[in-house]
Design a protein around this motif. Structure first.
Motif, PDB file in Angstrom:
ATOM      1  N   THR A  64     101.587 -23.401  -7.565  1.00 20.03           N
ATOM      2  CA  THR A  64     101.604 -22.754  -8.943  1.00 20.03           C
ATOM      3  C   THR A  64     100.775 -23.332  -9.555  1.00 20.03           C
ATOM      4  O   THR A  64      99.971 -22.591 -10.540  1.00 20.03           O
ATOM      5  N   HIS A  65     100.502 -24.571  -9.859  1.00 21.35           N
ATOM      6  CA  HIS A  65      99.615 -25.216 -10.728  1.00 21.35           C
ATOM      7  C   HIS A  65      98.194 -24.956 -10.219  1.00 21.35           C
ATOM      8  O   HIS A  65      97.338 -24.768 -11.164  1.00 21.35           O
ATOM      9  N   LEU A  66      97.893 -25.126  -9.053  1.00 21.99           N
ATOM     10  CA  LEU A  66      96.836 -24.699  -8.205  1.00 21.99           C
ATOM     11  C   LEU A  66      96.004 -23.266  -8.818  1.00 21.99           C
ATOM     12  O   LEU A  66      95.202 -23.081  -8.835  1.00 21.99           O
ATOM     13  N   GLU A  67      97.086 -22.383  -8.451  1.00 23.76           N
ATOM     14  CA  GLU A  67      96.936 -20.823  -8.806  1.00 23.76           C
ATOM     15  C   GLU A  67      96.433 -20.758 -10.175  1.00 23.76           C
ATOM     16  O   GLU A  67      95.475 -20.172 -10.670  1.00 23.76           O
ATOM     17  N   ALA A  68      97.115 -21.295 -11.172  1.00 24.81           N
ATOM     18  CA  ALA A  68      96.895 -21.221 -12.533  1.00 24.81           C
ATOM     19  C   ALA A  68      95.394 -22.013 -12.633  1.00 24.81           C
ATOM     20  O   ALA A  68      94.644 -21.506 -13.728  1.00 24.81           O
ATOM     21  N   THR A  69      95.054 -23.480 -12.161  1.00 26.75           N
ATOM     22  CA  THR A  69      93.820 -23.959 -12.458  1.00 26.75           C
ATOM     23  C   THR A  69      92.659 -23.109 -11.793  1.00 26.75           C
ATOM     24  O   THR A  69      91.577 -23.000 -12.420  1.00 26.75           O
ATOM     25  N   LEU A  70      92.884 -22.289 -10.769  1.00 27.36           N
ATOM     26  CA  LEU A  70      91.851 -21.441 -10.141  1.00 27.36           C
ATOM     27  C   LEU A  70      91.283 -20.244 -11.188  1.00 27.36           C
ATOM     28  O   LEU A  70      90.365 -19.546 -11.036  1.00 27.36           O
ATOM     29  N   LYS A  71      92.242 -19.843 -12.166  1.00 25.36           N
ATOM     30  CA  LYS A  71      91.889 -18.904 -13.136  1.00 25.36           C
ATOM     31  C   LYS A  71      91.205 -19.271 -14.521  1.00 25.36           C
ATOM     32  O   LYS A  71      90.891 -18.655 -14.963  1.00 25.36           O
ATOM     33  N   VAL A  72      91.074 -20.728 -14.216  1.00 33.26           N
ATOM     34  CA  VAL A  72      90.358 -21.133 -15.613  1.00 33.26           C
ATOM     35  C   VAL A  72      88.950 -20.989 -15.459  1.00 33.26           C
ATOM     36  O   VAL A  72      88.219 -20.504 -16.298  1.00 33.26           O
ATOM     37  N   HIS A  73      88.255 -21.180 -14.185  1.00 31.92           N
ATOM     38  CA  HIS A  73      86.823 -20.937 -14.070  1.00 31.92           C
ATOM     39  C   HIS A  73      86.625 -19.880 -12.868  1.00 31.92           C
ATOM     40  O   HIS A  73      87.659 -19.869 -11.887  1.00 31.92           O
ATOM     41  N   ASP A  74      85.656 -19.322 -12.849  1.00 34.43           N
ATOM     42  CA  ASP A  74      85.289 -18.795 -11.506  1.00 34.43           C
ATOM     43  C   ASP A  74      84.692 -19.587 -10.566  1.00 34.43           C
ATOM     44  O   ASP A  74      83.521 -19.565 -10.171  1.00 34.43           O
ATOM     45  N   TYR A  75      85.716 -20.354  -9.955  1.00 34.47           N
ATOM     46  CA  TYR A  75      85.342 -21.076  -8.784  1.00 34.47           C
ATOM     47  C   TYR A  75      84.496 -20.619  -7.745  1.00 34.47           C
ATOM     48  O   TYR A  75      84.958 -19.760  -7.007  1.00 34.47           O
ATOM     49  N   GLN A  76      83.401 -21.105  -7.369  1.00 33.55           N
ATOM     50  CA  GLN A  76      82.801 -20.908  -6.243  1.00 33.55           C
ATOM     51  C   GLN A  76      83.117 -21.559  -5.030  1.00 33.55           C
ATOM     52  O   GLN A  76      83.179 -21.300  -3.786  1.00 33.55           O
ATOM     53  N   ARG A  77      83.315 -22.812  -5.081  1.00 30.46           N
ATOM     54  CA  ARG A  77      83.531 -23.843  -4.085  1.00 30.46           C
ATOM     55  C   ARG A  77      84.834 -24.880  -4.532  1.00 30.46           C
ATOM     56  O   ARG A  77      85.130 -25.123  -5.561  1.00 30.46           O
ATOM     57  N   LEU A  78      85.530 -25.023  -3.233  1.00 25.07           N
ATOM     58  CA  LEU A  78      86.677 -25.837  -3.299  1.00 25.07           C
ATOM     59  C   LEU A  78      86.657 -27.078  -2.087  1.00 25.07           C
ATOM     60  O   LEU A  78      86.490 -26.397  -0.769  1.00 25.07           O
ATOM     61  N   LEU A  79      86.851 -28.304  -2.665  1.00 25.68           N
ATOM     62  CA  LEU A  79      86.850 -29.144  -1.654  1.00 25.68           C
ATOM     63  C   LEU A  79      88.224 -29.829  -1.742  1.00 25.68           C
ATOM     64  O   LEU A  79      88.755 -30.485  -2.708  1.00 25.68           O
ATOM     65  N   ILE A  80      89.135 -30.035  -0.442  1.00 25.40           N
ATOM     66  CA  ILE A  80      90.369 -30.529  -0.648  1.00 25.40           C
ATOM     67  C   ILE A  80      90.067 -31.634   0.385  1.00 25.40           C
ATOM     68  O   ILE A  80      90.032 -31.622   1.485  1.00 25.40           O
ATOM     69  N   CYS A  81      90.382 -33.034  -0.106  1.00 22.47           N
ATOM     70  CA  CYS A  81      89.990 -34.173   0.487  1.00 22.47           C
ATOM     71  C   CYS A  81      91.213 -35.126   0.178  1.00 22.47           C
ATOM     72  O   CYS A  81      91.166 -36.017  -0.628  1.00 22.47           O
ATOM     73  N   VAL A  82      92.225 -34.795   0.978  1.00 21.58           N
ATOM     74  CA  VAL A  82      93.741 -35.526   0.929  1.00 21.58           C
ATOM     75  C   VAL A  82      94.174 -35.965   2.438  1.00 21.58           C
ATOM     76  O   VAL A  82      93.507 -35.531   3.402  1.00 21.58           O
ATOM     77  N   THR A  83      95.106 -36.761   2.291  1.00 23.08           N
ATOM     78  CA  THR A  83      95.619 -37.478   3.412  1.00 23.08           C
ATOM     79  C   THR A  83      96.526 -36.197   4.052  1.00 23.08           C
ATOM     80  O   THR A  83      96.968 -35.674   3.338  1.00 23.08           O
ATOM     81  N   LYS A  84      97.150 -36.521   5.306  1.00 23.97           N
ATOM     82  CA  LYS A  84      97.929 -35.294   6.038  1.00 23.97           C
ATOM     83  C   LYS A  84      99.199 -35.578   5.165  1.00 23.97           C
ATOM     84  O   LYS A  84      99.707 -34.451   5.097  1.00 23.97           O
ATOM     85  N   LYS A  85      99.816 -36.619   4.891  1.00 24.00           N
ATOM     86  CA  LYS A  85     100.872 -36.743   4.138  1.00 24.00           C
ATOM     87  C   LYS A  85     100.984 -35.876   2.847  1.00 24.00           C
ATOM     88  O   LYS A  85     101.875 -35.176   2.340  1.00 24.00           O
ATOM     89  N   TYR A  86      99.799 -36.196   2.131  1.00 24.46           N
ATOM     90  CA  TYR A  86      99.398 -35.420   0.744  1.00 24.46           C
ATOM     91  C   TYR A  86      99.318 -33.737   1.178  1.00 24.46           C
ATOM     92  O   TYR A  86      99.516 -33.035   0.220  1.00 24.46           O
ATOM     93  N   PHE A  87      98.787 -33.550   2.139  1.00 23.75           N
ATOM     94  CA  PHE A  87      98.619 -32.269   2.362  1.00 23.75           C
ATOM     95  C   PHE A  87      99.810 -31.373   2.301  1.00 23.75           C
ATOM     96  O   PHE A  87      99.796 -30.182   2.129  1.00 23.75           O
TER      97      PHE A  87
END
Length: 252
Positions: free
Chosen positions: A94-117
């Motif tokens: 839900t927080h991520l969805e709200a964050t994506l509305k702040v800017h017109d993001y063109q690129r997203l990198l998710i760099c997390v461990t399996k446990k955090y994913f």
């Protein structure tokens, strides 16, 4: 191909998982300064060398959830567990969805461990199709390599298709001859997506396009052949798709 200047001015979003290694100052520090794992050192060095106001950074924390890199946090010790990841999942997405509305993001990198994913599961449901998403997975060295390339823009091949091999009807895969001459690959993918089969969005840097959605090559090969994704490598999946005349794309 996009110029590096265009790359650096487009809005980008980076999501990192917090690190066990932290700076021990007693006063509260911005999250980007508190965490001191290898990925955070790479990011801090990049920002020293190339300050980038178009880059937003968020951090997945087992204690605080999804937080901005600027949020002040104390020194603490709280490990992420599978139960905690599942508990946080809904609020984080839900927080991520709200964050994506702040800017017109063109690129997203998710760099997390399996446990955090685990705390990000179903994230793709809130990502606009226009956002170029990369998952940095694998070994720590692999993740750091992807992170550096993504930050610095060293190698941009945005939607650059791999040159296809000559399409053929009968191919061999894992010792089995497959005749896929009458198969409508897009329909197979659409039906499997509609039925929620497997993890179609679980890709690293290579993907295929189905109705403008970025889909894992291994996932499609699994749907076409019936083999589980764990039984073959990504390279074998890409080779099979290229033999079938299906373009494979790379973001890096």
């Amino acid at each position: 191909m996009r110029k590096v200047d265009d790359f650096m001015t487009s809005h980008r979003l980076l999501i990192l998982s917090c690190s066990q290694t932290k700076r021990s100052q007693p006063e509260a520090l911005p999250a980007l300064e508190r965490y001191d794992g290898p990925a955070f050192r790479v990011v801090r060095r990049f920002l020293r060398e190339q300050p980038d106001p178009s880059l937003d950074i968020y951090i997945l924390s087992g204690k605080f959830g999804l937080i901005s890199s600027n949020q002040l946090i104390p020194d603490y010790d709280h490990k992420m567990s599978q139960a905690r990841a599942l508990e946080l999942n809904s609020s984080i997405v839900t927080h991520l969805e709200a964050t994506l509305k702040v800017h017109d993001y063109q690129r997203l990198l998710i760099c997390v461990t399996k446990k955090y994913f685990k705390a990000l599961e179903s994230y793709h449901q809130v990502i606009p199709i226009s956002v170029n998403v990369i998952l940095a997975t694998g070994t720590l060295g692999r993740k750091l390599s992807v992170l550096r390339q993504w930050l610095y823009g060293d190698s941009l091949q945005v939607l650059a298709p791999v040159i296809n091999e000559q399409p053929t009807d009968k191919i061999h895969f894992k010792g089995v001859e497959l005749n896929l001459s009458d198969v409508n690959f897009s329909e197979v993918a659409r039906q499997a997506l509609a039925q929620g089969k497997g993890k179609p969005y679980n890709y690293q840097t290579w993907y295929i396009l189905v109705d403008n959605q970025k889909i894992s090559p291994k996932w499609l090969v699994s749907q076409l052949t019936g083999f589980p994704v764990s039984s073959f490598h990504s390279q074998a999946a890409r080779r099979l798709l290229l033999q079938l005349g299906i373009p494979v794309y790379c973001d890096l």
